[in-house]
Design an enzyme around this catalytic site. Structure first.
Site, mmCIF file in Angstrom:
data_model
loop_
_atom_site.group_PDB
_atom_site.id
_atom_site.type_symbol
_atom_site.label_atom_id
_atom_site.label_comp_id
_atom_site.label_asym_id
_atom_site.label_seq_id
_atom_site.Cartn_x
_atom_site.Cartn_y
_atom_site.Cartn_z
ATOM 1 N N LYS A 78 0.841 -1.349 0.284
ATOM 2 C CA LYS A 78 0.162 0.173 0.034
ATOM 3 C C LYS A 78 0.763 1.181 -0.153
ATOM 4 O O LYS A 78 2.136 1.665 0.833
ATOM 5 C CB LYS A 78 -0.637 0.205 0.743
ATOM 6 C CG LYS A 78 -1.880 1.226 1.454
ATOM 7 C CD LYS A 78 -2.950 0.781 2.470
ATOM 8 C CE LYS A 78 -4.252 2.050 2.123
ATOM 9 N NZ LYS A 78 -4.655 1.997 3.978
ATOM 10 N N SER A 138 -10.036 1.761 3.156
ATOM 11 C CA SER A 138 -8.695 2.679 2.298
ATOM 12 C C SER A 138 -7.754 2.270 1.356
ATOM 13 O O SER A 138 -7.615 2.099 1.010
ATOM 14 C CB SER A 138 -8.180 3.547 3.059
ATOM 15 O OG SER A 138 -7.346 3.228 4.034
ATOM 16 N N SER A 193 -9.828 -0.098 6.937
ATOM 17 C CA SER A 193 -9.381 -0.538 5.869
ATOM 18 C C SER A 193 -8.384 -1.452 4.716
ATOM 19 O O SER A 193 -8.408 -1.429 3.748
ATOM 20 C CB SER A 193 -8.259 0.848 5.330
ATOM 21 O OG SER A 193 -8.860 2.365 5.992
#
Lengths: 482, 477
Positions: A78, A153, A177
């Site tokens: 990420k 997210s 997330s």
């Protein structure tokens, strides 16, 4: 197809010299060049560097010096996890050119076992969002239906793993997330206990809630990745020195006698289809010998306001450093200091980030602190006690991950409050600091994946992974047609 | 109308640890800009602070030295504000749970000692330095982050100081104590001690405080005293002319000796303090504090009392000798080697302090306690006179040679041989018949002159007591 393989089987093939790291990486790069245009899972991919690293890995292996059995397997990371020399943007304009001079501890751990960096994945800007729609680089698309959100997210990581653009990925989970996009995209996602993985190098959103975790296509692979990144780090004083007892071999999948709590509050407002699938899985566990009982987590309704006060308060302070002075965006035509702050931050941050900074600044302001931030801390204590009570009676708690399956892109972005409400089933675990895992357990009528959440007491990753492994056995593999 | 000033001081003391409070960077003063930085003190994204335990220990030691209570639970908070030399846009400090609370020190005042309460001592990180170009046409500013993250202890007094002089004494005492326990260099010029002042004025005997004014930009103890005196007068003048005093921050201008307004209360920052989630609270076991307490040296006040009691020194001598720990150590070492305390004190206060600018550097002073003790012994046993001893001391400080060696080399040994002195007296008397006559006619001064002449003849080496006796015998006999 190589890109359908699990991390464990890729590792086995590498060990048996049936395949090289270069071949694996080439296959994933091909898959990325085929699909990323449509799915927008990655922000940064550097094929040249990856192939060099793959070549070095192959050499290590041929000289018998592999760093671990996983040496040469590429993983997605990420874009809020720092990677030395590789852009780490947090999907924000303000950091769109930021290249960190250091690695996050979690990524360092991956590298030390020979895992390679496949690319940096898309996300909501600074991890603020539940859909990836707040990314400066545009939303990622759900591989099961590209009109729908992948969740967030860590949406890019979930999409990459779901669509075969990565065998596994690292993400971060502040209020769901990892677990929510895992549920929306039909993959496994685990958020460990707060402190299990060092936050060093994770660009902070809400420091007391942020935790790095992993995505994979199987529970076993998730355990491989999480056990790799776990461990004490002197650079993070909130990281904790605990034995890693949940490597794939440690997970028996035997559930007999395991006490499972089912909180009634976690089924309120949940779609009937999802509730039915989850309840079915719970009854299967009961048949396998688990002891199921109803429990109550009575402060659940306060989780949303508590979370959005604490997270935004911390965020308002954490994001203050992006001031245009030392790095990041500095627009042209700055005349004085306040201009520098105003323009850098106005142009550098997106709407959702600004909204949360303003919310957090407000709740910490003198005259409001007691009514908001302080009250939220008290609420958090009540939620922690809720779980303490529950775990005095049960070993794990099972619930849905989300109230609905993936919704349409654009459907919620204009209604932030509705969007915040959609986190209701995942944020309490962050507030309590306990581990949670999302396991894909089926699809709804529209073919969108459904996730089952298992929560455990602090440092009981082994318990939830074992249960997850058992649940996984009873499920058909869900794959997007893309 | 009579007025009463109420003064409180906030003193920032830079702790002299090797590395910064939350990272491993060096704290050395005066290096090239931005060379002592790392991702942590630069506030890069994703990095985390880790508390330097040395800072904690020095903070606790400082707290113990000012008689404060050490908190078993304390924590770090973020103080949020934007400034280019504050990389994270927040300073890690301690807000409502400081490491030390509720202490005091005693300062000398006209009729004895006055106890000044200390509200708290807390730990925090320093900010960097902004440097504004003074070249015309160049409107850039520069930021040096070497100082960012240097550990500070902020010591906040109760509003119990009554004058500029008391504030001055308070600062002196804080400085002496911090030096004694070696937690800070407390050098105001280098910025390792900084001081902000709060001043208000009220009618004598009033219960309520007046509106307080904060004074910043104070760069010496003298400017602290001067600014307070100025501010007290300014406030009284305002009250008497019927003006209202407003709560504000004022800056001291050392050139014009005035304060001027910087910002009013309305412009005051809202720092939005909240607990730093990156740092766990500090929970101290009593044993941990006890261990640190054991390293606490004898403090200046206690040492002063002991010098008066143990060495029968006057109060004044004791206070001079104990003002600097190294000086007190030097004195005690000298006494331990056999010197008479009062004589040692006299020599240190007059001869030694005249030759040394910084008593802290007494270790590098050529004349060691051993040499001074020996020198005093040589005076005592009549080997040299007190006067010659000063020459020897001078030579000792210049060369580092021992007193005996100097006396030998320079032939300074006192002459106590009566025969030798007799012949010197005879020579002097022969050439000074007039003075002999004057003496016989009752002029006392003539005798002193003759003694001086004999001493001169002996190049100062003759034993003055013998000269006196023999001369008197000769001319009266």
């Amino acid at each position: 197809m190589i890109t359908d393989k699990t991390i464990s089987s890729l590792s086995e093939m590498l060990e048996k010299k049936e395949i090289s790291s270069r071949e694996i990486c080439q296959a994933y790069l091909k898959r990325i060049s085929d699909l990323n245009g449509r799915l927008n899972a990655y922000i940064t991919v550097d094929p040249g560097m990856l192939m060099v690293e793959a070549g070095i890995s192959d050499e290590r292996r041929s000289s018998g010096k592999q760093l671990s059995r996983y040496d040469g397997i590429p993983i997605a990371v990420k874009d809020n996890i720092s990677t030395k020399g590789v852009k780490t943007t947090c999907a924000s304009r303000i950091l769109s050119n930021f290249v960190p001079p250091y690695d996050a501890h979690s990524y360092e751990q991956m590298k030390s076992r020979g895992f390679l960096l496949l690319g940096k994945t898309n996300m909501d800007e600074f991890a603020m969002g539940s859909t990836t729609e707040t990314s400066y680089f545009g939303p990622s698309k759900n591989p099961f239906n590209t009109d729908r959100v992948p969740g967030g997210s860590s949406g890019g990581s979930a999409v990459a793993v779901s669509s075969g653009m990565a065998p596994g990925a690292l993400g971060s989970d502040t209020g769901g997330s990892i677990r929510q996009p895992a549920a929306f995209c039909g993959v496994v996602g685990i958020k460990p206990t707060y402190g299990r993985v060092s936050r060093y190098g994770l660009v902070a959103y809400a420091s007391s809630l942020d935790q790095i975790g992993a995505f994979a296509t199987t529970v076993g692979d998730a355990a491989v990745l999480l056990s790799t990144i776990s461990g004490h780090d002197v650079r993070d004083t909130t990281s904790i020195d605990r034995e890693v007892d949940f490597r794939p071999g440690d997970l028996s999948g035997d559930v007999s006698g395991v006490r499972i709590g089912v909180p009634e509050e976690y089924f309120e407002g949940v779609s009937e289809e999802i509730a039915a699938v989850i309840k079915n899985k719970i009854s299967l566990l009961e048949k396998s010998g688990a002891v199921v009982e109803k429990i109550s987590l009575k402060y659940t309704e306060y989780a949303i306001p508590v979370y959005y006060l604490i997270a935004t308060a911390e965020a308002s302070s954490n994001l203050a450093r992006y001031d245009g002075v030392r790095y990041g965006l500095r627009p042209e035509g700055i005349n004085n200091l306040s201009d520098l702050y105003l323009k850098s931050r106005s142009e550098g941050f997106g709407r959702e980030v600004k909204r949360r900074i303003i919310l957090g600044t407000f709740s910490l302001s003198s005259g409001y602190y007691d009514a908001y931030y302080m009250k939220a801390l008290k609420g958090r204590t009540l939620i922690i006690r809720d779980f303490q009570d529950a775990f005095s009676k049960v070993d794990a708690i099972i619930s849905p991950v989300t109230t609905t399956t993936a919704f349409k892109i654009g459907e919620m972005i204009s209604d932030p409050l509705q969007m915040y409400m959609s986190d209701i089933l995942t944020i309490s675990t962050n507030l309590a600091g306990i581990p949670g895992i999302s396991v894909p357990v089926g699809v709804d009528g529209k073919g969108m994946p459904i996730g089952l959440q298992i929560m455990g007491d602090h440092f009981r990753e082994k318990t939830i992974l074992s249960l997850a492994a058992n649940v996984e056995k009873t499920c058909e593999k869900i794959k997007p047609e893309i | 109308m009579e007025y009463e000033p109420v003064i409180g001081l906030e003193v920032h003391v830079q702790l002299n640890t090797e590395s910064k409070i939350f990272c491993g960077c060096s704290t050395k003063f005066g290096s090239d800009s931005n060379t002592q930085t790392c991702p942590v003190c630069l506030g890069l994204p994703g990095v985390l602070p880790v508390l330097n335990e040395e800072v904690l220990k020095k903070g606790i030691l400082a707290g113990l030295a000012i008689n404060a209570k050490i908190a078993s639970y304390s924590k770090f908070d973020r103080k949020n504000y934007f400034y280019p030399d504050l990389p994270k846009a927040y300073q890690i400090s301690q807000y409502d749970k400081p490491i030390c609370e509720d202490g005091y020190i005693e300062i000398p005042v006209k009729n004895g000692l006055k106890k000044i309460g200390i509200k708290r001592l807390h730990l925090e990180e320093d900010a960097g330095k902004s440097i504004h170009s003074e070249t015309p046409g160049n409107n850039f500013s520069f930021v040096d982050l070497n100082r960012t993250g240097v550990p500070l202890a902020e010591i906040v007094s109760e509003p119990e100081l009554g004058s500029g002089d008391e504030a001055y004494e308070y600062l002196q005492k804080i400085k002496t104590i911090m030096k004694y326990i070696d937690v800070s260099d407390v050098n105001m010029e280098e910025g390792s001690l900084r001081c902000d002042v709060n001043v208000s004025v009220r009618e004598k005997g009033a219960v309520k405080f007046g509106e307080k004014v904060e004074i910043k930009n104070l760069n010496s103890f003298k400017s602290v005293r001067a600014s307070i005196n100025y501010e007290i007068e300014r406030q009284i003048r305002m009250i008497e002319s019927g003006e209202k005093i407003v709560q504000e921050t004022r800056l001291w201008d050392a050139d014009s000796n005035e304060t001027y307004s910087m910002r009013s209360k309305e412009d005051a920052h809202d720092y939005r303090y909240f607990p730093d989630p990156d740092l766990a609270p500090i929970i101290l076991a009593p044993e941990y504090i006890e261990e640190i307490k054991k390293t606490l040296p004898e403090l200046p006040d206690a040492k002063l009392r002991r010098f008066v009691d143990e060495y029968s020194l006057p109060e004044y001598d004791s206070s001079v000798l104990t003002s600097v720990k190294q000086l007190a150590d030097y004195f005690e070492e000298t006494v331990k080697l056999g010197a008479n305390p009062k004589k040692a004190s006299n020599w240190i206060m007059s001869e030694l302090l005249a030759r040394i600018t910084n008593p802290e550097e007494i270790k590098s002073f050529h004349a060691s306690p051993g040499m001074l003790a020996k020198l005093l012994a040589l005076i005592e046993d009549g080997t040299i006179s007190g006067k010659i001893a000063k020459t020897v001391f001078e030579e000792m400080t210049a060369t580092g040679k021992g007193p005996e060696q100097i006396i030998d080399e320079k032939g300074l040994k006192q002459v106590s041989d009566t025969g030798e002195i007799d012949s010197m007296i005879d020579a002097v008397l022969k050439n000074n018949q007039k003075s002999v006559d004057d003496f016989k006619n009752g002029k006392e001064n003539a005798f002193k002159f003759l003694v001086g002449q004999v001493m001169k003849e002996s190049k100062g080496k003759a034993n003055p007591i013998l000269v006196n006796d023999l001369l008197l015998k000769k001319i009266s006999g």
